[in-house]
Design a protein around this motif. Structure first.
Motif, mmCIF file in Angstrom:
data_model
loop_
_atom_site.group_PDB
_atom_site.id
_atom_site.type_symbol
_atom_site.label_atom_id
_atom_site.label_comp_id
_atom_site.label_asym_id
_atom_site.label_seq_id
_atom_site.Cartn_x
_atom_site.Cartn_y
_atom_site.Cartn_z
ATOM 1 N N MET A 112 0.813 -1.204 0.000
ATOM 2 C CA MET A 112 0.000 0.000 0.000
ATOM 3 C C MET A 112 0.852 1.263 0.000
ATOM 4 O O MET A 112 0.469 2.236 -0.616
ATOM 5 N N SER A 113 1.976 1.231 0.693
ATOM 6 C CA SER A 113 2.784 2.448 0.763
ATOM 7 C C SER A 113 3.321 2.832 -0.612
ATOM 8 O O SER A 113 3.410 4.015 -0.933
ATOM 9 N N GLY A 114 3.666 1.844 -1.438
ATOM 10 C CA GLY A 114 4.144 2.143 -2.785
ATOM 11 C C GLY A 114 3.061 2.773 -3.633
ATOM 12 O O GLY A 114 3.315 3.701 -4.400
ATOM 13 N N LEU A 115 1.829 2.288 -3.496
ATOM 14 C CA LEU A 115 0.702 2.872 -4.225
ATOM 15 C C LEU A 115 0.472 4.310 -3.783
ATOM 16 O O LEU A 115 0.247 5.195 -4.607
ATOM 17 N N VAL A 116 0.559 4.555 -2.496
ATOM 18 C CA VAL A 116 0.371 5.917 -1.970
ATOM 19 C C VAL A 116 1.464 6.841 -2.508
ATOM 20 O O VAL A 116 1.180 7.967 -2.931
ATOM 21 N N LEU A 117 2.705 6.386 -2.519
ATOM 22 C CA LEU A 117 3.796 7.211 -3.051
ATOM 23 C C LEU A 117 3.586 7.531 -4.523
ATOM 24 O O LEU A 117 3.801 8.656 -4.969
ATOM 25 N N ALA A 118 3.171 6.535 -5.296
ATOM 26 C CA ALA A 118 2.956 6.747 -6.725
ATOM 27 C C ALA A 118 1.808 7.723 -6.973
ATOM 28 O O ALA A 118 1.915 8.621 -7.821
ATOM 29 N N LYS A 119 0.729 7.566 -6.245
ATOM 30 C CA LYS A 119 -0.414 8.477 -6.407
ATOM 31 C C LYS A 119 -0.060 9.882 -5.927
ATOM 32 O O LYS A 119 -0.454 10.864 -6.544
ATOM 33 N N LEU A 120 0.676 9.986 -4.836
ATOM 34 C CA LEU A 120 1.097 11.287 -4.331
ATOM 35 C C LEU A 120 1.926 12.023 -5.381
ATOM 36 O O LEU A 120 1.738 13.222 -5.614
ATOM 37 N N TYR A 121 2.820 11.293 -6.026
ATOM 38 C CA TYR A 121 3.672 11.880 -7.060
ATOM 39 C C TYR A 121 2.818 12.492 -8.179
ATOM 40 O O TYR A 121 3.079 13.607 -8.633
ATOM 41 N N LYS A 122 1.773 11.786 -8.601
ATOM 42 C CA LYS A 122 0.904 12.277 -9.672
ATOM 43 C C LYS A 122 -0.023 13.389 -9.192
ATOM 44 O O LYS A 122 -0.255 14.370 -9.891
ATOM 45 N N ILE A 123 -0.556 13.243 -7.997
ATOM 46 C CA ILE A 123 -1.503 14.228 -7.476
ATOM 47 C C ILE A 123 -0.828 15.562 -7.224
ATOM 48 O O ILE A 123 -1.383 16.619 -7.527
ATOM 49 N N VAL A 124 0.384 15.536 -6.685
ATOM 50 C CA VAL A 124 1.105 16.787 -6.429
ATOM 51 C C VAL A 124 1.349 17.522 -7.739
ATOM 52 O O VAL A 124 1.190 18.748 -7.810
ATOM 53 N N ALA A 125 1.698 16.799 -8.794
ATOM 54 C CA ALA A 125 1.910 17.448 -10.092
ATOM 55 C C ALA A 125 0.621 18.098 -10.591
ATOM 56 O O ALA A 125 0.627 19.247 -11.049
ATOM 57 N N PHE A 126 -0.501 17.388 -10.486
ATOM 58 C CA PHE A 126 -1.767 17.952 -10.952
ATOM 59 C C PHE A 126 -2.178 19.160 -10.127
ATOM 60 O O PHE A 126 -2.567 20.198 -10.677
ATOM 61 N N LEU A 127 -2.105 19.059 -8.802
ATOM 62 C CA LEU A 127 -2.502 20.190 -7.962
ATOM 63 C C LEU A 127 -1.586 21.396 -8.150
ATOM 64 O O LEU A 127 -2.039 22.541 -8.112
ATOM 65 N N THR A 128 -0.300 21.140 -8.371
ATOM 66 C CA THR A 128 0.636 22.235 -8.644
ATOM 67 C C THR A 128 0.272 22.920 -9.947
ATOM 68 O O THR A 128 0.252 24.147 -10.042
ATOM 69 N N TRP A 129 -0.034 22.110 -10.964
ATOM 70 C CA TRP A 129 -0.428 22.676 -12.259
ATOM 71 C C TRP A 129 -1.701 23.496 -12.104
ATOM 72 O O TRP A 129 -1.792 24.614 -12.613
ATOM 73 N N LEU A 130 -2.681 22.946 -11.401
ATOM 74 C CA LEU A 130 -3.953 23.633 -11.225
ATOM 75 C C LEU A 130 -3.777 24.947 -10.469
ATOM 76 O O LEU A 130 -4.333 25.983 -10.855
#
Length: 116
Positions: free
Chosen positions: A1-19
């Motif tokens: 689960m921690s790997g999934l959270v890290l991967a999603k965090l990586y993508k979500i931070v990019a999207f929220l930063t862009w937004l």
């Protein structure tokens, strides 16, 4: 689960930063794509290190090798630090081309929290 959270965090931070950064100027100035905020080739090595260390650590636990597990745990930390470094680079817009980094009306994001 921690790997999934890290991967999603990586993508979500990019999207929220862009937004946060480019949302207010979208349609009025050229903006980069969300993918332009990250370097997936550079980040993928950190994910490989992390996931490899997790598998190695699991095998060492099953084999009853606590010293080898400690080495795996240290490698997990190395992978996590690398991923955190990539997230910080995303928040700093370090991988965005200079011509698109901050168009008129866009504000640089805060490293830890959203300004909006």
């Amino acid at each position: 689960m921690s790997g999934l959270v890290l991967a999603k965090l990586y993508k979500i931070v990019a999207f929220l930063t862009w937004l946060e950064t480019y949302g207010p100027v979208m349609g009025r100035a050229p903006t980069p794509r969300v993918q332009d905020l990250v370097s997936e080739a550079r980040a993928s090595k950190w994910f490989v290190i992390y996931y490899g260390a997790v598998w190695f650590g699991t095998l060492m636990l099953l084999a009853g090798q606590p010293s080898a597990f400690r080495v795996a745990a240290a490698m997990m930390i190395v992978g996590i630090v690398g991923i955190v470094r990539e997230v910080i680079r995303t928040r700093r817009l370090a991988d965005v081309a200079n011509s698109l980094r901050l168009p008129d009306g866009a504000c640089a994001p805060h490293p830890l929290f959203a300004r909006n």
